[in-house]
Design a protein around this motif. Structure first.
Motif, PDB file in Angstrom:
ATOM      1  N   THR A  46       0.858  -1.178   0.000  1.00  0.00           N
ATOM      2  CA  THR A  46       0.000   0.000   0.000  1.00  0.00           C
ATOM      3  C   THR A  46       0.900   1.235   0.000  1.00  0.00           C
ATOM      4  OG1 THR A  46      -1.748  -1.101   1.254  1.00  0.00           O
ATOM      5  CG2 THR A  46      -1.776   1.307   1.220  1.00  0.00           C
ATOM      6  N   GLU A  64      -1.522   0.984  -9.531  1.00  0.00           N
ATOM      7  CA  GLU A  64      -2.767   0.243  -9.301  1.00  0.00           C
ATOM      8  C   GLU A  64      -3.003  -0.789 -10.397  1.00  0.00           C
ATOM      9  OE1 GLU A  64      -5.268   3.636  -6.797  1.00  0.00           O
ATOM     10  OE2 GLU A  64      -5.315   3.602  -9.004  1.00  0.00           O
ATOM     11  N   THR A  69      -1.999  -1.119  -4.018  1.00  0.00           N
ATOM     12  CA  THR A  69      -2.994  -0.201  -3.469  1.00  0.00           C
ATOM     13  C   THR A  69      -2.345   1.158  -3.240  1.00  0.00           C
ATOM     14  OG1 THR A  69      -4.157  -2.006  -2.351  1.00  0.00           O
ATOM     15  CG2 THR A  69      -4.577   0.231  -1.544  1.00  0.00           C
ATOM     16  N   ARG A  71      -3.120   5.119  -1.723  1.00  0.00           N
ATOM     17  CA  ARG A  71      -3.997   6.019  -0.983  1.00  0.00           C
ATOM     18  C   ARG A  71      -3.454   7.430  -1.089  1.00  0.00           C
ATOM     19  NH1 ARG A  71      -4.754   3.713   4.969  1.00  0.00           N
ATOM     20  NH2 ARG A  71      -3.446   5.533   5.280  1.00  0.00           N
TER      21      ARG A  71
END
Length: 490
Positions: A46, A64, A69, A71
């Motif tokens: 992430t 992605e 992932t 954010r």
């Protein structure tokens, strides 16, 4: 988490990364590289970043698409289940993300630490390629590139990596392995590299910089000093900067590791220096009390400014520690050419030499540049980043013909000149202007002050972003304006 479960016990075997939740802080170049590598090793990655601009969204989409992932808009919250944090160099230790990681008992690695742990054995030796590492407030890139040139001349497969050139992660995982790596390391990178232990390392100099990130000069110096920890052959330090020798004295090194000094004077035992224009080694020779090795001449260094000769000696010391012969040192230095905007001669117009050292973005770098020339029409100013200029002006005062001041924090330099060089003429140029228009005015102002035999030196001692995109644009526009001046005089 038990000791056997911690990431450092898994990183030596690639399958152990499978399914491990890893958070990567930052969607810059090093963050993207770390995310790709960790994803390729099977980790559940992430990436978090507090920004949300279009450029970041494009980079996020690429990751992605691989299954990473991302954010955006939240760089403070630690993703649930994280078992390791890998950070980009610029993220300060005070970030809420790292505070959360500390509370959770997690390790925080930089990209350099990750690369160090992922090194692979070289097929010829069965050992990972050794690292010859360089840090310092100024001169790192030049020294590492000189070192890579010397190693290449010695027939080694190498690259300048780390904070310059090839990504250090890409280098250690390269399909065709390197024999040895010349590694530039910033204080940021060293802060997050707790297990790094190079073959040999050099700290070129220490001056206040990035103190907002580190919190104090002591913390900044301590992070620089990490480069010496665990050295096996040589800790190279600057004889002209006692703070670098102090870091060697504090370092915990392998038995037999030597302290090697470099300086511009005649070398004592275990040092490198200069004798009658020759670069001389009294460290890596037999019977050092009676013998020395000639490594080249100051004319082999481009440009042969004092601080650049010091860079060359540091590079030579690391190469000699690795076992390179003197002939390769000379050949490598002769083959090396510095990057743009590092004390680069642009032109000679009506007997005045114009020098672009736009890379001199702090006072320490500007002082080194000013020490190479006299008399000087000095172009200075920009964003001071909290710096004071009294020591710089005091040390350069006798070399100054005049000064042209630019940028947001020009007043700080003007006031230092008034205190320490009150007879030096000063022109404040391009107020409220930016880009090419501003630089044209600056060059014309400098030309009006310069006389035959002078050097006009762009060594701003400040960052550039108040007037230019970066120091590169500042230097490019300076060079273009000087060439226009030369064309107009023909």
């Amino acid at each position: 988490m038990t000791d056997s479960e911690r990431p450092e016990h898994r990183s030596s075997g690639l399958p152990d990364w499978t399914g491990m939740p890893v958070t990567v802080a930052g969607l810059g170049v090093s963050g993207i590289s770390a995310a790709r590598v960790l994803h390729g090793l099977g980790a559940l990655v992430t990436v978090v970043d507090g920004g949300s601009g279009e450029g970041l969204k494009a980079r996020a989409a690429e990751l992605e698409a691989l299954g990473v992932t991302v954010r955006l808009g939240d760089g403070d919250t630690l993703p649930e289940g994280t078992r390791l944090v890998v950070t980009s160099p610029g993220w300060p230790p005070s970030s809420p993300l790292f505070e959360a990681a500390d509370r959770a008992g997690l390790d925080i690695w930089g990209d350099v630490e990750l690369a160090w742990r992922l090194r692979k054995p070289h097929p010829a030796t069965g050992e990972p390629a050794p690292w010859l590492a360089v840090t310092g407030t100024n001169g790192k890139t030049t020294t590492v590139q000189m070192l890579a040139s010397i190693l290449t001349a010695a027939g080694r497969r190498t690259a300048a990596v780390g904070n310059v050139g090839v990504s250090v992660l890409d280098a250690v995982l390269a399909e065709e392995p390197y024999d040895v790596l010349a590694v530039e390391l910033s204080s940021y990178q060293l802060h997050w590299a707790p297990s790094l232990s190079p073959h040999s390392a050099a700290v070129l100099n220490l001056a206040p910089d990035h103190l907002d990130w580190h919190g104090s000069m002591e913390a900044y110096a301590a992070d620089k000093g990490r480069i010496y920890q665990g050295n096996t052959v040589a800790c190279v330090y600057n004889l002209a900067d006692p703070a670098t020798e102090a870091l060697v004295r504090e370092a915990d090194v392998e038995e037999g590791c030597r302290a090697i000094g470099f300086g511009l004077g005649a070398p004592a035992l275990s040092n490198l220096g200069v004798v009658d224009g020759l670069l001389v080694d009294r460290a890596f020779v037999s019977d050092r009390a009676k013998n020395a090795a000639e490594l080249g001449s100051v004319e082999d260094v481009s440009p042969p400014a004092p601080h650049n000769i010091a860079n060359a000696l540091a590079a030579a010391a690391l190469a000699r520690a690795y076992g390179v012969e003197p002939k390769a040192v000379r050949e490598g230095l002769r083959a090396f050419r510095p990057d743009a905007h590092r004390i680069a001669e642009v032109a000679v117009v009506d007997g005045v030499t114009w020098i672009d050292d736009s890379k001199a973005t702090n006072t320490h770098a500007a002082a080194a540049s000013l020490a190479a020339y006299r008399p000087v029409v000095w172009i200075a100013g920009g964003l001071a980043k909290g710096a004071a200029f009294d020591d710089l002006v005091r040390g350069a005062a006798e070399r100054l013909r005049a000064a042209v001041l630019i940028g947001e924090d020009r007043a700080l330099i003007r006031e230092a000149l008034a205190r320490h060089a009150p007879d030096v003429p000063v022109i404040e140029a391009a107020e409220g202007q930016t880009g090419a228009v501003a630089m044209t005015e600056v060059v014309r102002a400098a030309a009006s002050l310069a006389r035959t035999g002078d050097t006009v030196l762009l060594a701003p001692a400040c960052a550039s972003m108040d007037m230019f995109t970066n120091y590169g644009e500042r230097g490019d526009l300076f060079a273009a304006s000087v060439r226009e001046l030369a064309d107009g005089d023909q």
